[in-house]
Scaffold this motif. Structure first.
Motif, PDB file in Angstrom:
ATOM      1  N   UNK A  62      54.956  42.084  57.886  1.00  0.00           N
ATOM      2  CA  UNK A  62      56.386  41.766  57.835  1.00  0.00           C
ATOM      3  C   UNK A  62      57.091  42.409  56.645  1.00  0.00           C
ATOM      4  N   UNK A  63      58.390  42.705  56.788  1.00  0.00           N
ATOM      5  CA  UNK A  63      59.128  43.384  55.714  1.00  0.00           C
ATOM      6  C   UNK A  63      59.143  42.601  54.402  1.00  0.00           C
ATOM      7  N   UNK A  64      59.086  41.264  54.491  1.00  0.00           N
ATOM      8  CA  UNK A  64      59.069  40.453  53.265  1.00  0.00           C
ATOM      9  C   UNK A  64      57.840  40.767  52.408  1.00  0.00           C
ATOM     10  N   UNK A  65      56.725  41.080  53.076  1.00  0.00           N
ATOM     11  CA  UNK A  65      55.511  41.428  52.342  1.00  0.00           C
ATOM     12  C   UNK A  65      55.672  42.770  51.645  1.00  0.00           C
ATOM     13  N   UNK A  66      56.253  43.708  52.373  1.00  0.00           N
ATOM     14  CA  UNK A  66      56.445  45.046  51.812  1.00  0.00           C
ATOM     15  C   UNK A  66      57.344  44.972  50.582  1.00  0.00           C
ATOM     16  N   UNK A  67      58.385  44.115  50.671  1.00  0.00           N
ATOM     17  CA  UNK A  67      59.373  44.042  49.591  1.00  0.00           C
ATOM     18  C   UNK A  67      58.904  43.195  48.410  1.00  0.00           C
ATOM     19  N   UNK A  68      58.324  42.019  48.697  1.00  0.00           N
ATOM     20  CA  UNK A  68      58.043  41.055  47.627  1.00  0.00           C
ATOM     21  C   UNK A  68      56.563  40.876  47.286  1.00  0.00           C
ATOM     22  N   UNK A  69      55.661  41.308  48.180  1.00  0.00           N
ATOM     23  CA  UNK A  69      54.246  41.023  47.923  1.00  0.00           C
ATOM     24  C   UNK A  69      53.300  42.116  48.355  1.00  0.00           C
ATOM     25  N   UNK A  70      53.539  43.360  47.900  1.00  0.00           N
ATOM     26  CA  UNK A  70      52.631  44.446  48.301  1.00  0.00           C
ATOM     27  C   UNK A  70      51.220  44.213  47.779  1.00  0.00           C
ATOM     28  N   UNK A  71      50.248  44.721  48.530  1.00  0.00           N
ATOM     29  CA  UNK A  71      48.868  44.598  48.075  1.00  0.00           C
ATOM     30  C   UNK A  71      48.687  45.333  46.746  1.00  0.00           C
ATOM     31  N   UNK A  72      47.786  44.811  45.917  1.00  0.00           N
ATOM     32  CA  UNK A  72      47.507  45.455  44.628  1.00  0.00           C
ATOM     33  C   UNK A  72      46.993  46.873  44.867  1.00  0.00           C
ATOM     34  N   UNK A  73      47.436  47.798  44.023  1.00  0.00           N
ATOM     35  CA  UNK A  73      47.045  49.200  44.209  1.00  0.00           C
ATOM     36  C   UNK A  73      45.585  49.445  43.821  1.00  0.00           C
ATOM     37  N   UNK A  74      45.118  48.758  42.807  1.00  0.00           N
ATOM     38  CA  UNK A  74      43.764  49.025  42.318  1.00  0.00           C
ATOM     39  C   UNK A  74      43.082  47.703  41.902  1.00  0.00           C
ATOM     40  N   UNK A  75      42.839  46.802  42.889  1.00  0.00           N
ATOM     41  CA  UNK A  75      42.244  45.511  42.526  1.00  0.00           C
ATOM     42  C   UNK A  75      40.776  45.659  42.140  1.00  0.00           C
ATOM     43  N   UNK A  76      40.281  44.703  41.380  1.00  0.00           N
ATOM     44  CA  UNK A  76      38.846  44.638  41.124  1.00  0.00           C
ATOM     45  C   UNK A  76      38.146  44.279  42.434  1.00  0.00           C
ATOM     46  N   UNK A  77      36.979  44.848  42.640  1.00  0.00           N
ATOM     47  CA  UNK A  77      36.159  44.508  43.802  1.00  0.00           C
ATOM     48  C   UNK A  77      34.723  44.352  43.335  1.00  0.00           C
ATOM     49  N   UNK A  78      33.894  43.748  44.172  1.00  0.00           N
ATOM     50  CA  UNK A  78      32.481  43.605  43.828  1.00  0.00           C
ATOM     51  C   UNK A  78      31.654  43.613  45.106  1.00  0.00           C
ATOM     52  N   UNK A  79      30.537  44.311  45.060  1.00  0.00           N
ATOM     53  CA  UNK A  79      29.650  44.373  46.205  1.00  0.00           C
ATOM     54  C   UNK A  79      29.165  42.964  46.548  1.00  0.00           C
ATOM     55  N   UNK A  80      29.230  42.568  47.832  1.00  0.00           N
ATOM     56  CA  UNK A  80      28.775  41.223  48.213  1.00  0.00           C
ATOM     57  C   UNK A  80      27.338  40.926  47.774  1.00  0.00           C
ATOM     58  N   UNK A  81      26.490  41.964  47.729  1.00  0.00           N
ATOM     59  CA  UNK A  81      25.106  41.748  47.293  1.00  0.00           C
ATOM     60  C   UNK A  81      25.052  41.350  45.819  1.00  0.00           C
ATOM     61  N   UNK A  82      25.938  41.937  45.014  1.00  0.00           N
ATOM     62  CA  UNK A  82      25.976  41.571  43.593  1.00  0.00           C
ATOM     63  C   UNK A  82      26.521  40.156  43.421  1.00  0.00           C
ATOM     64  N   UNK A  83      27.536  39.816  44.211  1.00  0.00           N
ATOM     65  CA  UNK A  83      28.059  38.445  44.169  1.00  0.00           C
ATOM     66  C   UNK A  83      26.945  37.462  44.518  1.00  0.00           C
ATOM     67  N   UNK A  84      26.195  37.777  45.580  1.00  0.00           N
ATOM     68  CA  UNK A  84      25.104  36.891  46.014  1.00  0.00           C
ATOM     69  C   UNK A  84      24.055  36.720  44.922  1.00  0.00           C
ATOM     70  N   UNK A  85      23.756  37.810  44.234  1.00  0.00           N
ATOM     71  CA  UNK A  85      22.695  37.781  43.216  1.00  0.00           C
ATOM     72  C   UNK A  85      23.104  36.980  41.980  1.00  0.00           C
ATOM     73  N   UNK A  86      24.365  37.081  41.581  1.00  0.00           N
ATOM     74  CA  UNK A  86      24.777  36.518  40.285  1.00  0.00           C
ATOM     75  C   UNK A  86      25.676  35.289  40.357  1.00  0.00           C
ATOM     76  N   UNK A  87      26.319  35.045  41.510  1.00  0.00           N
ATOM     77  CA  UNK A  87      27.378  34.038  41.580  1.00  0.00           C
ATOM     78  C   UNK A  87      26.968  32.683  41.007  1.00  0.00           C
ATOM     79  N   UNK A  88      25.868  32.123  41.487  1.00  0.00           N
ATOM     80  CA  UNK A  88      25.510  30.761  41.083  1.00  0.00           C
ATOM     81  C   UNK A  88      25.241  30.663  39.578  1.00  0.00           C
ATOM     82  N   UNK A  89      24.597  31.685  39.022  1.00  0.00           N
ATOM     83  CA  UNK A  89      24.326  31.672  37.583  1.00  0.00           C
ATOM     84  C   UNK A  89      25.612  31.862  36.790  1.00  0.00           C
TER      85      UNK A  89
END
Length: 345
Positions: free
Chosen positions: A307-334
């Protein structure tokens, strides 16, 4: 995610999925969909949709795991990349590849050998700021994780408990991605010393503590920084009456972490046929295009319009942090255990 509308269908799902004419969706509290869109699915499929909301995403996933042998419904929606391995490792879902899965953008696909979950939406967990507060105080809003530990932002930030809340965990993972295994704990020590406030979940943080949201203003919230979503500013415009010409809140783009939400057919679902039909529908163009204005998330399928409201007021971040799901699985609980002892004690 940060939805604010009521769910469609009744919320007394329980074991209602034993009725082959009813399909029960279990989700977090932010589930929302337009009545006409759900009605279209019910007419097309012949199934009535019951929706059972079960708290914040973290709570809902944990409860689904505890009840997996006798599940509350047929489909679970709302497990995201921060908690995905916990759900998969506990055998929460059975295999099903929905019709139309080929239209899901490649970057969001996971578990392609077993098809236990299907990507439904994506969004960015980011720090939001109250524009009026920063203008009134003649203070530049923060732009990055580094900024949040500076003295001028002392006692301004509220975040969610990383052990119970999906955005809280996403924010923790964003700092781990930014500062690495050896640096994130030192960062949180600085954040704690700078007066970060931790509350249980998103609803409390955003709608009670945050001074920039409509709910926070009513509750006299006094924190002008909150961990929420990049799509929260358009929600503040859409639901305002009268609608402002600009969003009253902004996003600190250097604090974002990319989140993807999935749905799956529960392992011991009573109505597997209805559950499969519902999963097909969740990635249909009709539902994908309805979703942004209800749950304030982005579609994941090719060709779904934003929707145009997203384009105007809430565009996706250009360079967000990401993490491999395997790394999340390995470290998350600790990481969560270390975070809890570091920040909450």
């Amino acid at each position: 995610m940060a939805g604010t509308l009521a769910a469609c269908g009744s919320s007394d799902g329980g074991q209602g999925s034993g009725d082959s004419k009813t399909v029960t969706l279990v989700s977090h509290d932010s589930w929302a969909a337009s009545k006409d869109v759900i009605a279209a699915f019910e007419k097309q499929s012949g199934y009535k949709v019951d929706v059972l909301k079960d708290g914040d995403a973290g709570q809902a996933v944990n409860k689904a795991i505890l009840t997996k042998d006798n599940p509350q419904g047929d489909v679970f929606f709302g497990v995201d990349n921060t908690l995905l391995s916990r759900a998969l490792d506990n055998g929460l879902f059975q295999s099903y590849e929905p019709k139309g899965s080929d239209k899901i953008k490649a970057g969001y696909r996971v578990d392609e050998d077993q098809h236990r979950v299907t990507p439904i939406d994506t969004g960015d967990i980011c720090v939001n700021y109250d524009k009026k507060y920063f203008a009134d105080h003649k203070l530049e809003p923060p732009k990055s994780f580094d900024d949040l530990v500076k003295p001028q932002y002392r006692n301004l930030l509220v975040t969610e408990n990383a052990s119970a809340s999906s955005p809280g965990l996403g924010f923790l993972l964003g700092t781990a991605a930014q500062y690495g295994d050896g640096g994130w704990e030192g960062y949180w020590k600085k954040l704690k010393a700078n007066g970060v406030k931790v509350v249980d979940g998103w609803e409390q943080a955003y709608n009670e503590e945050f001074s920039g949201s409509a709910g926070g203003k009513k509750a006299k919230g006094d924190r002008p920084l909150v961990v929420s979503y990049a799509s929260s500013p358009p929600a503040e415009v859409v639901f305002a009456d009268p609608k402002p010409s600009t969003a009253p809140t902004g996003v600190a783009e250097g604090t974002c972490f990319r989140q993807v939400e999935y749905a799956g057919l529960l392992s011991n679902a009573e109505n597997t046929k209805g559950g499969k039909a519902l999963l097909d529908f969740l990635i249909s163009k009709r539902f994908q295009e309805d979703m942004p204005m209800n749950m304030f998330v982005y579609p994941v399928t090719e060709g779904a319009q934003v929707p145009p409201e997203f384009v105007k007021y809430g565009p996706q971040a250009k360079d967000p942090e990401t993490m491999d799901p395997a790394k999340i699985a390995e470290h998350r609980d600790q990481w969560v255990k270390s975070w809890t002892s570091l920040v909450l004690k």
